[in-house]
Design a protein around this motif. Sequence first.
Motif, short mmCIF file in Angstrom:
data_model
loop_
_atom_site.label_atom_id
_atom_site.label_comp_id
_atom_site.label_asym_id
_atom_site.label_seq_id
_atom_site.Cartn_x
_atom_site.Cartn_y
_atom_site.Cartn_z
N GLU A 15 0.84 -1.20 0.00
CA GLU A 15 0.00 0.00 0.00
C GLU A 15 0.88 1.26 0.00
OE1 GLU A 15 -3.69 1.82 2.61
OE2 GLU A 15 -2.16 0.65 3.64
N GLY A 16 1.91 1.26 0.81
CA GLY A 16 2.84 2.38 0.83
C GLY A 16 3.54 2.58 -0.49
N GLN A 17 3.91 1.47 -1.13
CA GLN A 17 4.55 1.56 -2.43
C GLN A 17 3.60 2.16 -3.47
OE1 GLN A 17 5.76 -2.63 -2.60
NE2 GLN A 17 7.86 -1.93 -2.93
N VAL A 18 2.35 1.75 -3.43
CA VAL A 18 1.38 2.25 -4.40
C VAL A 18 1.14 3.75 -4.17
CG1 VAL A 18 -1.03 2.10 -5.18
CG2 VAL A 18 0.30 0.01 -4.78
N LYS A 19 1.05 4.15 -2.91
CA LYS A 19 0.89 5.59 -2.62
C LYS A 19 2.10 6.37 -3.13
CE LYS A 19 -2.19 5.17 1.33
NZ LYS A 19 -2.37 5.37 2.77
N ALA A 20 3.27 5.80 -3.00
CA ALA A 20 4.48 6.46 -3.50
C ALA A 20 4.45 6.56 -5.02
CB ALA A 20 5.73 5.72 -3.04
N ILE A 21 3.90 5.56 -5.68
CA ILE A 21 3.78 5.58 -7.13
C ILE A 21 2.86 6.72 -7.56
CG2 ILE A 21 2.87 4.32 -9.13
CD1 ILE A 21 3.89 1.73 -7.65
N VAL A 22 1.73 6.86 -6.88
CA VAL A 22 0.80 7.94 -7.20
C VAL A 22 1.49 9.29 -7.00
CG1 VAL A 22 -1.36 9.07 -6.53
CG2 VAL A 22 -1.26 6.57 -6.70
N ARG A 23 2.22 9.42 -5.92
CA ARG A 23 2.94 10.66 -5.64
C ARG A 23 3.96 10.95 -6.75
NH1 ARG A 23 4.05 9.58 -0.76
NH2 ARG A 23 6.10 8.65 -1.09
N MET A 24 4.66 9.91 -7.18
CA MET A 24 5.63 10.07 -8.26
C MET A 24 4.94 10.55 -9.53
SD MET A 24 8.02 6.70 -7.71
CE MET A 24 9.10 7.03 -9.10
N MET A 25 3.76 10.01 -9.82
CA MET A 25 3.01 10.44 -11.01
C MET A 25 2.62 11.90 -10.89
SD MET A 25 0.51 7.20 -11.53
CE MET A 25 0.68 6.31 -13.06
N ASP A 30 10.22 10.54 -13.75
CA ASP A 30 10.61 9.83 -14.96
C ASP A 30 9.88 8.49 -15.07
OD1 ASP A 30 12.55 9.60 -17.26
OD2 ASP A 30 13.07 7.78 -16.13
N CYS A 31 9.51 8.16 -16.29
CA CYS A 31 8.78 6.92 -16.58
C CYS A 31 9.54 5.69 -16.09
CB CYS A 31 8.53 6.83 -18.08
SG CYS A 31 7.81 5.27 -18.62
N ARG A 32 10.83 5.66 -16.32
CA ARG A 32 11.63 4.50 -15.90
C ARG A 32 11.57 4.29 -14.40
NH1 ARG A 32 16.66 6.62 -18.87
NH2 ARG A 32 15.20 8.28 -19.18
N ASP A 33 11.69 5.37 -13.64
CA ASP A 33 11.62 5.27 -12.19
C ASP A 33 10.25 4.78 -11.74
OD1 ASP A 33 14.22 6.20 -12.00
OD2 ASP A 33 13.59 8.29 -11.75
N LEU A 34 9.23 5.27 -12.41
CA LEU A 34 7.86 4.88 -12.09
C LEU A 34 7.64 3.38 -12.34
CD1 LEU A 34 5.14 6.16 -11.21
CD2 LEU A 34 4.59 6.30 -13.63
N VAL A 35 8.11 2.92 -13.50
CA VAL A 35 7.93 1.51 -13.85
C VAL A 35 8.71 0.61 -12.89
CG1 VAL A 35 8.40 -0.23 -15.63
CG2 VAL A 35 7.38 1.96 -16.26
N ILE A 36 9.88 1.05 -12.47
CA ILE A 36 10.66 0.27 -11.49
C ILE A 36 9.87 0.13 -10.20
CG2 ILE A 36 12.70 0.36 -10.00
CD1 ILE A 36 14.19 1.57 -12.47
N GLN A 37 9.27 1.21 -9.73
CA GLN A 37 8.49 1.16 -8.50
C GLN A 37 7.23 0.32 -8.66
OE1 GLN A 37 9.39 2.13 -5.47
NE2 GLN A 37 11.32 2.61 -6.45
N MET A 38 6.59 0.41 -9.82
CA MET A 38 5.41 -0.40 -10.07
C MET A 38 5.76 -1.88 -10.09
SD MET A 38 3.63 2.01 -12.94
CE MET A 38 1.97 1.38 -12.96
#
Length: 86
Positions: A15-25, A30-38
């Motif tokens: 859940e924390g990771q997903v919230k961080a992904i939304v924050r990153m968006m 950067d797309c690459r960083d986002l995909v790595i986190q996803m």
Amino acid sequence: MEYTDQMKNRVKRVEGQVKAIVRMMEEGKDCRDLVIQMSAARNALDRTIGVVVSTNLEQCVRAQIEKGEDTDAFIQEAVNLLVKSR
């Protein structure tokens, strides 16, 4: 089935990771960083699925053995759940 604190903590981490992904968006990262986190969140969730299914399988198989009943159906169902989750 009783879900352990370990299982719940794994889900909370995801859940924390997903919230961080939304924050990153929202921050336009950067797309690459986002995909790595996803990918990391997906892998963490996959591992959690494995823990939940294996724990449940173990409990069900033990109960079936104690009753003197066949365990094949429970094992097949667990395998199907794991396959379906992928």
